[in-house]
Every structure is written in C-alpha cells, then in structure tokens.
Design an enzyme around this catalytic site. Sequence first.
Site, mmCIF file in Angstrom:
data_model
loop_
_atom_site.group_PDB
_atom_site.id
_atom_site.type_symbol
_atom_site.label_atom_id
_atom_site.label_comp_id
_atom_site.label_asym_id
_atom_site.label_seq_id
_atom_site.Cartn_x
_atom_site.Cartn_y
_atom_site.Cartn_z
ATOM 1 N N ASN A 173 0.877 -1.167 0.000
ATOM 2 C CA ASN A 173 0.000 0.000 0.000
ATOM 3 C C ASN A 173 0.918 1.221 0.000
ATOM 4 O O ASN A 173 1.477 1.576 1.030
ATOM 5 C CB ASN A 173 -0.891 -0.023 1.255
ATOM 6 N N LYS B 225 0.211 4.241 -0.345
ATOM 7 C CA LYS B 225 -0.398 5.467 0.202
ATOM 8 C C LYS B 225 -0.114 6.639 -0.747
ATOM 9 O O LYS B 225 -0.065 6.421 -1.955
ATOM 10 C CB LYS B 225 0.104 5.719 1.628
ATOM 11 N N HIS C 183 -9.448 1.361 4.637
ATOM 12 C CA HIS C 183 -8.177 1.543 5.344
ATOM 13 C C HIS C 183 -8.395 2.510 6.505
ATOM 14 O O HIS C 183 -9.168 3.465 6.392
ATOM 15 C CB HIS C 183 -7.104 2.080 4.384
ATOM 16 N N GLU D 170 -6.748 4.906 7.574
ATOM 17 C CA GLU D 170 -6.507 6.325 7.257
ATOM 18 C C GLU D 170 -7.731 6.927 6.554
ATOM 19 O O GLU D 170 -8.038 8.108 6.738
ATOM 20 C CB GLU D 170 -5.237 6.461 6.399
ATOM 21 N N GLU E 231 -5.622 -4.900 10.415
ATOM 22 C CA GLU E 231 -4.623 -3.864 10.657
ATOM 23 C C GLU E 231 -4.928 -3.123 11.955
ATOM 24 O O GLU E 231 -5.744 -2.197 11.968
ATOM 25 C CB GLU E 231 -4.626 -2.868 9.500
ATOM 26 N N GLY F 15 2.161 2.353 10.636
ATOM 27 C CA GLY F 15 3.104 3.452 10.469
ATOM 28 C C GLY F 15 3.786 3.875 11.763
ATOM 29 O O GLY F 15 4.416 4.928 11.828
ATOM 30 N N SER G 69 3.146 -2.025 10.281
ATOM 31 C CA SER G 69 4.595 -2.082 10.528
ATOM 32 C C SER G 69 5.209 -3.447 10.245
ATOM 33 O O SER G 69 6.169 -3.856 10.898
ATOM 34 C CB SER G 69 4.922 -1.630 11.960
HETATM 35 P P1 PGA Z 1 2.704 0.329 7.546
HETATM 36 O O1 PGA Z 1 1.256 0.518 6.894
HETATM 37 O O2 PGA Z 1 3.255 -0.981 7.029
HETATM 38 O O3 PGA Z 1 3.505 1.514 7.098
HETATM 39 O O4 PGA Z 1 2.512 0.286 9.024
HETATM 40 C C1 PGA Z 1 0.398 -0.567 6.723
HETATM 41 C C2 PGA Z 1 -0.874 -0.087 6.092
HETATM 42 O O5 PGA Z 1 -1.288 1.040 6.399
HETATM 43 O O6 PGA Z 1 -1.514 -0.794 5.298
#
Ligand code: PGA
Length: 268
Positions: A26, A28, A111, A113, A183, A189, A229
């Site tokens: 992803n 982003k 997601h 976010e 998640e 993140g 992460s």
């Molecule tokens: P990250 O993000 O691996 O940077 O923690 C995962 C995601 O948001 O799908």
Amino acid sequence: MENESNAKDGLQIMNKALRQAIIAGNWKMNNTPAQAASLINEMKPLVADADCGVVLCVPFVDIPAALEAAKGSNIKIGAQNCHFEASGAFTGEISAPMLKDMGVEYVIVGHSERRTYFGDTDITVNKRARAALENGLTAIICVGETLEQREQGITDELVALQTKIALQGVTADQMKKVIIAYEPVWAIGTGRTATAEQANEVCYVIRETISELYGCKTGNAVTIQYGGSMNAKNADELVAQPDVDGGLIGGASLKAEDFSVIVKAASK
Ligand code: PGA
C-alpha cells in the site's frame, strides 16, 4: 449454537494450503508515475519467483504507469479506494467501473486512514466493498482496533462486527474475491508491530466470523492478511502464523529490497 461449534471444529482442521498468501503493498500517497514505473521495474526481478500473490496498490494517477511497468510480470496492480456509485456528482472520487476499465484488479477499502481522515464508516466501507465486488475487483477490506479499544478488551468483538458489517449483502460467490486485512490502528506506520500471537489471534477471530456467515469452506479459503509495521525483519514470524495469509505493507513496500524480502517470507 450447533452451527457455531461445527464452524469451530471445521476450522481446527484448517490448512494454510487451502488459501493463497498475498503480499500487497500500500503505497499510500507516495511516488509520482515516473517513480512508480522505476520502483516496479526494480521490484520485478526480485519478486519474479514468488510463491504467493504480489499486489501493489498505488495512487490513482500512477495506475497507467504501474500497469505498463508490471505488464508480463507476476505483479498485480490495485487502487487504494473506490467510490460506491458508478458515476455522478462526486467531485474528486473514482468509481469501481473506472478502475476495472483501466485494468486494475484489486482495491483497498476501509483503510484506517480513510476511516480516520476521510470519514469512512463501516457502512460506507460495506458500500465500497460491494461496488468493488460487483465490478469484478478483488476487495482488500481493512479492519482493526485502536489502542484504546484494545486496552478496553473489545478487540475481538469490534473486529468481528467490522467484518460482519463490511460483508453485509456480499454473496458467497463474491467471497472468492474478498481479502480481509487485519490492521491494528496502533501498529500502522508506528513501528509498533502486533506480536505474531496477537496477529494470529485476531486473524482467527475474523476467520471464525466468516465461517459463521458463509460456512467453514469459505472461512478456510479466505485470505486474511496482517498489516501494521510489517517489515523485512518481522515478516517471517508473522506470515508463518497459521491464520495469517500474507500482509498489507505500507512503508516497507516503498523499498524494492525490503518488499521482496517480505514476499520471500510469504513464499516459504
Ligand atoms: P505500515 O502501513 O506498514 O507503514 O505500518 C500498513 C498499512 O497502512 O496498510
């Protein structure tokens, strides 16, 4: 009750070989179209031998360049969101038929976010997932708890409920094109990964929920990823868990080498 215990018995004999592990990046809001092409060209040889699905969910404007760069390789291209209507007065939005027409095969919906910054709710996540599925896209549906919810001890119920609402009206046949990404919001993140046991526990709850809704066969077949992460160092342990079928990777999907190490971990 009887159904429930049958569902659990069926799951106890489950087998990772019944389903496909998928590593999905992803990106982003990262990479211009030119950068997308060059990163995919760098990744292609590194993931060519993968024994798992490999997907990159890229920004909308990168899609043509990503599709072109990935042509002839085992990398599939996805988007990061889609609107639930096919067309209309929704300034700034992109619909599932538009993605399908471009050659996109996957789309992330719900997601955290999108839920946190753009007002997505369980209901709109359900509508987006259905639009994706009705247009033949594979929906990567994200669920997960906040730190506060985990500390309150409501993770299992919350994630089961998010899963149920997201799948409202989704047919058993459409489940073949559903991936759930667990998640935990506190792990995204942040560099703070769920332990392998925590990841597996919640992925199992999701599998159980899907088995209750659609039967054990579907529960055993559905791909359930962990995300938050996941990186080149911790991927091995996470994807080795019995109920973790690959991952949804943010930060580490922006580096070809790191991403390929994760793909290799899921290929074992
Ligand atoms: P990250 O993000 O691996 O940077 O923690 C995962 C995601 O948001 O799908």
